[in-house]
Design a protein around this motif. Sequence first.
Motif, mmCIF file in Angstrom:
data_model
loop_
_atom_site.group_PDB
_atom_site.id
_atom_site.type_symbol
_atom_site.label_atom_id
_atom_site.label_comp_id
_atom_site.label_asym_id
_atom_site.label_seq_id
_atom_site.Cartn_x
_atom_site.Cartn_y
_atom_site.Cartn_z
ATOM 1 N N SER A 63 8.435 -9.451 -22.232
ATOM 2 C CA SER A 63 9.459 -10.202 -21.465
ATOM 3 C C SER A 63 9.127 -11.765 -22.525
ATOM 4 C CB SER A 63 8.874 -10.543 -20.078
ATOM 5 O OG SER A 63 7.685 -11.299 -20.061
ATOM 6 N N ASP A 64 9.921 -12.545 -21.941
ATOM 7 C CA ASP A 64 9.878 -13.944 -22.611
ATOM 8 C C ASP A 64 8.429 -14.668 -22.180
ATOM 9 O OD1 ASP A 64 12.394 -13.692 -23.754
ATOM 10 O OD2 ASP A 64 13.388 -14.751 -22.008
ATOM 11 N N TRP A 65 7.860 -14.055 -21.258
ATOM 12 C CA TRP A 65 6.643 -14.883 -20.769
ATOM 13 C C TRP A 65 5.293 -14.173 -21.027
ATOM 14 C CZ3 TRP A 65 10.967 -14.128 -17.938
ATOM 15 C CH2 TRP A 65 11.772 -15.580 -18.030
ATOM 16 N N GLY A 66 5.384 -12.740 -21.418
ATOM 17 C CA GLY A 66 4.296 -11.981 -21.648
ATOM 18 C C GLY A 66 4.754 -10.623 -21.685
ATOM 19 N N THR A 67 3.880 -9.730 -21.247
ATOM 20 C CA THR A 67 4.243 -8.459 -21.099
ATOM 21 C C THR A 67 4.235 -7.921 -19.509
ATOM 22 O OG1 THR A 67 3.071 -7.958 -23.038
ATOM 23 C CG2 THR A 67 3.362 -6.005 -21.536
ATOM 24 N N GLN A 68 5.171 -7.157 -19.098
ATOM 25 C CA GLN A 68 5.317 -6.658 -17.842
ATOM 26 C C GLN A 68 4.779 -5.045 -17.788
ATOM 27 O OE1 GLN A 68 9.119 -7.262 -15.915
ATOM 28 N NE2 GLN A 68 8.504 -9.438 -15.493
ATOM 29 N N PHE A 69 4.302 -4.612 -16.667
ATOM 30 C CA PHE A 69 3.645 -3.444 -16.609
ATOM 31 C C PHE A 69 4.227 -2.942 -15.239
ATOM 32 C CE2 PHE A 69 0.119 -5.670 -18.579
ATOM 33 C CZ PHE A 69 0.043 -5.091 -19.760
ATOM 34 N N GLU A 70 4.747 -1.532 -15.154
ATOM 35 C CA GLU A 70 5.151 -1.022 -13.974
ATOM 36 C C GLU A 70 4.138 0.162 -13.824
ATOM 37 O OE1 GLU A 70 8.773 2.119 -13.670
ATOM 38 O OE2 GLU A 70 9.462 0.012 -13.740
ATOM 39 N N VAL A 71 3.837 0.165 -12.469
ATOM 40 C CA VAL A 71 2.795 1.017 -12.054
ATOM 41 C C VAL A 71 3.205 1.864 -10.886
ATOM 42 C CG1 VAL A 71 0.347 1.590 -11.248
ATOM 43 C CG2 VAL A 71 1.035 -0.039 -13.090
ATOM 44 N N LYS A 72 3.223 3.235 -10.734
ATOM 45 C CA LYS A 72 3.577 4.002 -9.610
ATOM 46 C C LYS A 72 2.359 4.254 -8.942
ATOM 47 C CE LYS A 72 7.757 5.885 -11.622
ATOM 48 N NZ LYS A 72 8.468 7.378 -11.808
ATOM 49 N N SER A 73 2.494 4.153 -7.568
ATOM 50 C CA SER A 73 1.092 4.455 -6.802
ATOM 51 C C SER A 73 1.702 4.793 -5.286
ATOM 52 C CB SER A 73 0.385 3.312 -6.735
ATOM 53 O OG SER A 73 0.796 2.206 -6.402
ATOM 54 N N GLU A 74 0.929 5.544 -4.813
ATOM 55 C CA GLU A 74 0.909 5.954 -3.088
ATOM 56 C C GLU A 74 -0.233 5.875 -2.553
ATOM 57 O OE1 GLU A 74 0.917 10.741 -3.137
ATOM 58 O OE2 GLU A 74 2.630 9.913 -4.200
ATOM 59 N N TRP A 75 -0.235 5.382 -1.321
ATOM 60 C CA TRP A 75 -1.395 5.546 -0.424
ATOM 61 C C TRP A 75 -0.833 5.692 0.981
ATOM 62 C CZ3 TRP A 75 0.688 1.221 -2.917
ATOM 63 C CH2 TRP A 75 0.917 -0.028 -1.963
ATOM 64 N N THR A 76 -1.919 5.684 1.830
ATOM 65 C CA THR A 76 -1.570 5.850 3.431
ATOM 66 C C THR A 76 -1.678 4.529 4.178
ATOM 67 O OG1 THR A 76 -2.797 8.116 3.404
ATOM 68 C CG2 THR A 76 -2.054 7.043 5.555
ATOM 69 N N GLY A 77 -0.609 4.071 4.688
ATOM 70 C CA GLY A 77 -0.662 2.739 5.303
ATOM 71 C C GLY A 77 -1.694 2.885 6.438
ATOM 72 N N PRO A 78 -1.588 1.712 7.349
ATOM 73 C CA PRO A 78 -2.531 1.626 8.526
ATOM 74 C C PRO A 78 -1.967 2.563 9.647
ATOM 75 C CG PRO A 78 -1.329 -0.494 8.111
ATOM 76 C CD PRO A 78 -1.037 0.422 7.037
ATOM 77 N N ASN A 79 -0.736 2.894 9.491
ATOM 78 C CA ASN A 79 -0.461 3.783 10.840
ATOM 79 C C ASN A 79 -0.375 5.208 10.407
ATOM 80 O OD1 ASN A 79 1.752 4.046 9.170
ATOM 81 N ND2 ASN A 79 3.367 3.262 10.702
ATOM 82 N N GLY A 80 -0.985 5.769 9.134
ATOM 83 C CA GLY A 80 -0.963 6.940 8.769
ATOM 84 C C GLY A 80 -0.048 7.466 7.999
ATOM 85 N N GLN A 81 1.142 6.682 7.969
ATOM 86 C CA GLN A 81 2.243 7.043 7.080
ATOM 87 C C GLN A 81 2.127 6.860 5.528
ATOM 88 O OE1 GLN A 81 5.400 7.826 8.249
ATOM 89 N NE2 GLN A 81 6.328 8.146 6.155
ATOM 90 N N LEU A 82 2.557 7.948 4.607
ATOM 91 C CA LEU A 82 2.275 7.586 3.369
ATOM 92 C C LEU A 82 3.276 6.861 2.722
ATOM 93 C CD1 LEU A 82 1.119 8.844 0.670
ATOM 94 C CD2 LEU A 82 2.688 10.632 0.567
ATOM 95 N N ILE A 83 2.889 6.063 1.875
ATOM 96 C CA ILE A 83 3.673 4.987 1.162
ATOM 97 C C ILE A 83 3.973 5.137 -0.174
ATOM 98 C CG2 ILE A 83 2.032 3.033 1.110
ATOM 99 C CD1 ILE A 83 4.349 1.094 1.626
#
Length: 111
Positions: A63-83
């Motif tokens: 980018s004009d300001w540096g380098t952008q990184f895209e990271v895919k991730s998943e985890w379980t939220g506080p109510n047990g729902q996968l995000i």
Amino acid sequence: MKIPSGLVIQDEKITKYLLVYQPKSDKSKYLALAGYNLENWELLKNDIMNAVEGSEIAKVTPSDWGTQFEVKSEWTGPNGQLIKVITIWQQDEETEFVRFITLYPDKSQET
């Protein structure tokens, strides 16, 4: 390639952006599905960091300001729902820190 260390998330990105309704590109409703809200914002911040640290980078974009990184991730939220999310990070030129820009739902694996 793995995401560099030195990840930084500004508290305001969570408390004044992600968990607050935005008329355009709202993320708060998606995060609420997993149980995140302003009362447990620190949990969201920690969950993002834990899910991303040491993760593989899905995409690198200069980018004009540096380098952008895209990271895919998943985890379980506080109510047990996968995000499943895609987070965007940026390492500004001549800095060692990688700062959090935003996240959005990862719909790439939906059927």
